[in-house]
Design an enzyme around this catalytic site. Structure first.
Site, short mmCIF file in Angstrom:
data_model
loop_
_atom_site.label_atom_id
_atom_site.label_comp_id
_atom_site.label_asym_id
_atom_site.label_seq_id
_atom_site.Cartn_x
_atom_site.Cartn_y
_atom_site.Cartn_z
N ASP A 97 -3.78 -5.59 -2.00
CA ASP A 97 -3.24 -5.31 -3.32
C ASP A 97 -4.23 -5.80 -4.38
O ASP A 97 -4.65 -6.95 -4.36
CB ASP A 97 -1.89 -6.04 -3.47
CG ASP A 97 -1.14 -5.65 -4.73
OD1 ASP A 97 -1.34 -4.53 -5.21
OD2 ASP A 97 -0.33 -6.48 -5.21
N ASN A 270 5.95 -1.57 -5.30
CA ASN A 270 5.40 -2.90 -5.02
C ASN A 270 6.31 -4.00 -5.56
O ASN A 270 6.74 -3.95 -6.70
CB ASN A 270 4.02 -3.05 -5.67
CG ASN A 270 2.95 -2.24 -4.99
OD1 ASN A 270 3.24 -1.37 -4.18
ND2 ASN A 270 1.70 -2.53 -5.31
#
Length: 384
Positions: A97, A270
């Site tokens: 990420d 997310n």
């Protein structure tokens, strides 16, 4: 089985649901995410942020982590995910990420990540496109999926911060995807990083609708991703504060807004802050219920940091005294086991709720089980 990101998101788009992607910062968190996804027969996407790799490499001041720290950390989290996910009955993705450069991407891929996100959103459009294409060429050759980002989210999370948002331009998204050949694109449509997103946020759903339709019109294959999408459950914030914390101005994205974005084209959502909050609440609750643990040789250091840092809710602020557990899953005694159990319960609570809300429960059998070698061959044949 460990798989790249693309087949998981392909199934989500076909099935009309969204796949939650959950950030982890410790071996026991990775274990808990995989286990709760197994419980719900959901595919699992575990995310390690660039600075999470530094923390997993033993760097308490992870914001200043070096490439060497990130290499060690990526290897540690990669080993943990392989340990718990390689023989899992569900498909498991380990995704980087907010990687910011090729060094971070290489560290992740060499450590066992099956998917990477390169965040060039703060760069001029052409430079973002150039960097993202460089990552795609490197990653696809190894069967690793790639997520890019276009548009800037407001808020703060790790080393990602901006005071204002720049919404994604659908026509620019077409050019970006065509030239980079990314598998997924994170867009800016009203979400925000961090725990302070403002009250009653309304997402601009017309943006993912327009991006999706423009991509379809041009025959471009790319899933859309929602960053900064934690819901920041009010009950958990209240419990933290009742247990001695001081978390203020915490507001998330309403779950109804996120669910309404799914049919508009969002396939991956997310979540990080929700997990941080649930774990921190559980740590405070553990020491409240068992005050004798405050003086424990094994975990008393965690309590002291909790007591000193009442306004913080990121567990990384409290866990350096147990780095052997964080990095390698070492559990030397019953006190440490109680700490690990509390962390895992918090992860399962936050993640399990969103698996149900986003609709990925029962979807594991829908995922094509594709390894990295086969995926690399597919990318090669498709000229990607």
């Amino acid at each position: 089985m460990l798989v790249p990101l693309k087949p998981v998101l392909d199934a989500a788009r076909r099935g009309g649901y969204a796949q939650g992607a959950f950030n982890v910062n410790a071996v026991c968190q990775a274990k808990a995410v995989i286990e709760i996804n197994e419980t719900f027969r959901s595919p699992a996407i575990l995310q390690g942020a660039d600075l999470a790799n530094a923390f997993m490499g033993g760097r308490a001041d992870f914001a200043n982590g070096t490439v060497a720290d990130k290499i060690v950390g990526a290897r540690n989290i990669g080993e943990a995910v392989r340990r718990f996910g390689a023989e899992s009955p569900i498909p498991v993705v380990l995704h980087l990420d907010h990687g910011h450069d090729m060094e971070s991407v290489r560290a992740a891929v060499e450590g066992g990540y099956t998917s990477v996100m390169i965040d060039g959103s703060a760069l001029p459009f052409g430079e973002n496109m150039e960097l993202t294409r460089e990552v795609v060429l490197y990653a696809h050759e190894r069967g690793v999926s790639v997520e890019g980002e276009l548009g800037v989210l407001a808020g703060v999370e790790d080393d990602v911060s901006s005071l204002t948002s720049t919404y994604t331009n659908p026509l620019a998204a077409v050019e970006f995807v065509r030239n980079t050949k990314v598998d997924a694109l994170a867009i800016s449509y009203g979400t925000m990083h961090g725990a302070s997103k403002g009250k009653d946020v309304k997402l601009r759903r017309e943006i993912p609708i327009a991006v999706r339709e423009c991509l379809l019109h041009e025959g471009l294959d790319c899933a859309l991703v929602s960053h900064g999408s934690s819901t920041v459950p009010r009950y958990i914030v209240d419990e933290i504060n009742e247990l001695g914390g001081n978390v203020q101005n915490a507001h998330g994205i309403p779950i109804a807004e996120l669910k309404a974005a799914i049919p508009c084209g969002i396939s991956k959502i997310n979540v990080d802050t929700d997990i941080r909050l649930a774990v921190t609440r559980n740590l405070r609750e553990l020491f409240e219920r068992r005050p004798e643990l405050k003086g424990s040789e094994s975990i008393g250091g965690v309590w002291r940091l909790l007591d000193e840092r009442r306004d913080q809710f990121d567990p990384r602020a409290f866990l350096p005294p147990v780095f052997d557990t964080v990095m390698h899953g070492v559990v030397p005694d019953d006190d440490r086991q109680a700490l690990v159990d509390a962390i895992e319960r918090g992860v399962r609570e936050a993640v399990g709720t969103l698996i149900v809300e986003f609709g990925s429960f029962g979807k594991a059998p829908l995922i094509e089980r594709v390894g990295l070698d086969e995926m690399a061959e597919r990318y090669k044949r498709a000229g990607l």
